[in-house]
Design a protein around this motif. Structure first.
Motif, mmCIF file in Angstrom:
data_model
loop_
_atom_site.group_PDB
_atom_site.id
_atom_site.type_symbol
_atom_site.label_atom_id
_atom_site.label_comp_id
_atom_site.label_asym_id
_atom_site.label_seq_id
_atom_site.Cartn_x
_atom_site.Cartn_y
_atom_site.Cartn_z
ATOM 1 N N PHE A 78 -3.291 -1.427 -6.984
ATOM 2 C CA PHE A 78 -3.103 -2.740 -6.365
ATOM 3 C C PHE A 78 -1.642 -3.016 -6.021
ATOM 4 O O PHE A 78 -1.363 -3.784 -5.099
ATOM 5 N N ASN A 79 -0.715 -2.386 -6.728
ATOM 6 C CA ASN A 79 0.690 -2.467 -6.305
ATOM 7 C C ASN A 79 0.865 -1.794 -4.953
ATOM 8 O O ASN A 79 1.608 -2.285 -4.103
ATOM 9 N N ALA A 80 0.195 -0.660 -4.754
ATOM 10 C CA ALA A 80 0.271 0.028 -3.459
ATOM 11 C C ALA A 80 -0.329 -0.843 -2.356
ATOM 12 O O ALA A 80 0.233 -0.937 -1.253
ATOM 13 N N THR A 81 -1.456 -1.495 -2.653
ATOM 14 C CA THR A 81 -2.075 -2.419 -1.689
ATOM 15 C C THR A 81 -1.115 -3.548 -1.364
ATOM 16 O O THR A 81 -0.923 -3.913 -0.193
ATOM 17 N N PHE A 82 -0.502 -4.106 -2.386
ATOM 18 C CA PHE A 82 0.446 -5.203 -2.242
ATOM 19 C C PHE A 82 1.631 -4.792 -1.362
ATOM 20 O O PHE A 82 2.014 -5.491 -0.428
ATOM 21 N N LEU A 95 -1.555 -11.192 -0.979
ATOM 22 C CA LEU A 95 -1.846 -12.076 -2.121
ATOM 23 C C LEU A 95 -2.893 -11.474 -3.048
ATOM 24 O O LEU A 95 -2.763 -11.553 -4.274
ATOM 25 N N GLY A 96 -3.935 -10.878 -2.475
ATOM 26 C CA GLY A 96 -4.974 -10.260 -3.295
ATOM 27 C C GLY A 96 -4.444 -9.097 -4.115
ATOM 28 O O GLY A 96 -4.741 -8.972 -5.309
ATOM 29 N N GLY A 97 -3.662 -8.237 -3.486
ATOM 30 C CA GLY A 97 -3.079 -7.098 -4.198
ATOM 31 C C GLY A 97 -2.152 -7.539 -5.305
ATOM 32 O O GLY A 97 -2.184 -6.996 -6.414
#
Length: 139
Positions: A78-82, A95-97
């Motif tokens: 999720f850090n990568a998504t962010f 925001l979700g990530g």
């Protein structure tokens, strides 16, 4: 030698991951040894039952150690998504990530505390059972 903050973070993440895997391996090895070497008898108020409870405590430590590793992987995901969303300007994924990374980061902290508490509990139960066994045989 001079490292950037990104390089230092990468070194930290790798060391943290190796430490978590080592601790999990040590707990599982301790469980295997104790399961094989502890004396057991029918459940009751006796040292053998305390050995069984000790094994259960260490098994829970292994469970929470594994959950910590699983949650850490989710933090990285999720850090990568962010970070990707920040680069592309996708506010929803940003925001979700970020929120999911924070959620799993808090879970890793909780799992570490639970793992360490069950390791300590297992140690004290084992020592208590050994002392109890020694005094119950002596008298």
């Amino acid at each position: 030698m001079s490292y950037s903050s990104g390089e230092m973070h990468k070194i930290y993440v790798e060391a943290d991951s190796k430490a978590d895997h080592f601790v999990l391996g040590a707990i599982v090895a301790a469980c295997a040894y104790l399961a094989q070497s502890n004396p057991y008898s029918p459940l009751g108020v006796n040292p053998q039952t305390l050995f069984l409870i000790d094994l259960l405590a260490l098994s829970l430590a292994a469970f929470f150690s594994y959950r910590r590793i699983e949650n850490a992987v989710q933090v990285y995901k999720f850090n990568a998504t962010f970070l990707q969303a920040r680069e592309t300007g996708d506010a929803v994924a940003f925001l979700g990530g970020r929120d999911l990374a924070e959620k799993y980061a808090k879970a890793t902290i909780l799992n570490r505390h639970l793992r360490n508490a069950f390791i300590a509990l297992g140690f004290f139960l084992y020592v208590g059972a050994k002392v109890w066994l020694a005094y119950s045989v002596a008298h």
